[in-house]
Design a protein around this motif. Structure first.
Motif, PDB file in Angstrom:
ATOM      1  N   HIS A  39       0.844  -1.187   0.000  1.00  0.00           N
ATOM      2  CA  HIS A  39       0.000   0.000   0.000  1.00  0.00           C
ATOM      3  C   HIS A  39       0.880   1.237   0.000  1.00  0.00           C
ATOM      4  O   HIS A  39       1.727   1.406   0.888  1.00  0.00           O
ATOM      5  CB  HIS A  39      -0.903   0.002   1.236  1.00  0.00           C
ATOM      6  CG  HIS A  39      -1.941   1.062   1.226  1.00  0.00           C
ATOM      7  ND1 HIS A  39      -2.510   1.559   2.383  1.00  0.00           N
ATOM      8  CD2 HIS A  39      -2.513   1.727   0.201  1.00  0.00           C
ATOM      9  CE1 HIS A  39      -3.385   2.478   2.048  1.00  0.00           C
ATOM     10  NE2 HIS A  39      -3.406   2.592   0.738  1.00  0.00           N
ATOM     11  N   SER A  40       0.670   2.071  -1.010  1.00  0.00           N
ATOM     12  CA  SER A  40       1.382   3.334  -1.056  1.00  0.00           C
ATOM     13  C   SER A  40       0.347   4.448  -1.063  1.00  0.00           C
ATOM     14  O   SER A  40      -0.809   4.239  -1.463  1.00  0.00           O
ATOM     15  CB  SER A  40       2.292   3.399  -2.293  1.00  0.00           C
ATOM     16  OG  SER A  40       1.593   3.057  -3.457  1.00  0.00           O
ATOM     17  N   PRO A  41       0.738   5.644  -0.616  1.00  0.00           N
ATOM     18  CA  PRO A  41      -0.230   6.748  -0.471  1.00  0.00           C
ATOM     19  C   PRO A  41      -0.963   7.053  -1.775  1.00  0.00           C
ATOM     20  O   PRO A  41      -0.359   7.092  -2.843  1.00  0.00           O
ATOM     21  CB  PRO A  41       0.658   7.916  -0.038  1.00  0.00           C
ATOM     22  CG  PRO A  41       1.823   7.284   0.631  1.00  0.00           C
ATOM     23  CD  PRO A  41       2.075   6.017  -0.125  1.00  0.00           C
ATOM     24  N   GLY A  42      -2.246   7.213  -1.654  1.00  0.00           N
ATOM     25  CA  GLY A  42      -3.048   7.571  -2.819  1.00  0.00           C
ATOM     26  C   GLY A  42      -3.465   6.410  -3.683  1.00  0.00           C
ATOM     27  O   GLY A  42      -4.156   6.588  -4.688  1.00  0.00           O
TER      28      GLY A  42
END
Length: 126
Positions: A39-42
């Motif tokens: 999971h990465s931001p955005g």
């Protein structure tokens, strides 16, 4: 309640390698499919790799195929993710998940999984 604990994340330069580990408490580890997400931001949580209870059936996201390898050691209740040729786009928090029931594979949607680790940060610098 099953517990999953990830480790092995860190900061690495592009082209480098890391090996993530996920140790699972409880019995019957060998009977469950295990999956890695990131999971990465955005972005939504993204499927990375899965390994079935058979130990020889593995699945990978296209973006990591040929660079990442998932494996498991049932004697240690641990699943691994060997990550080679890392790219800045691999930067994310990596999570492991255990499938819902033994001898069953729920597929690539993170919404199908209920048992998660706390995550480990992987940062790849350019």
């Amino acid at each position: 309640q099953v517990q999953l604990v990830e480790s092995g994340g860190g900061l690495v330069q592009a082209g480098g390698s890391l090996r993530l580990s996920c140790t699972v408490s409880g019995r019957s580890f060998a009977s469950y499919a295990m999956v890695w997400f990131r999971h990465s931001p955005g972005k939504e949580r993204e499927f990375v790799a899965a390994i079935l209870w058979t130990d020889i059936n593995t699945y990978y996201a296209e973006s990591v195929k040929g660079r990442f390898t998932i494996s498991r050691d049932n004697a240690k209740n641990t699943v691994y993710l060997q990550m080679d040729s890392l790219k800045p786009g691999d930067t994310a928090v990596y999570y492991c998940a255990r499938d819902q029931r033994p001898f069953y594979y729920s597929g690539k949607s993170y919404t199908a999984y209920a048992d998660w680790g706390q995550g480990t940060q992987v940062t790849v610098s350019s």
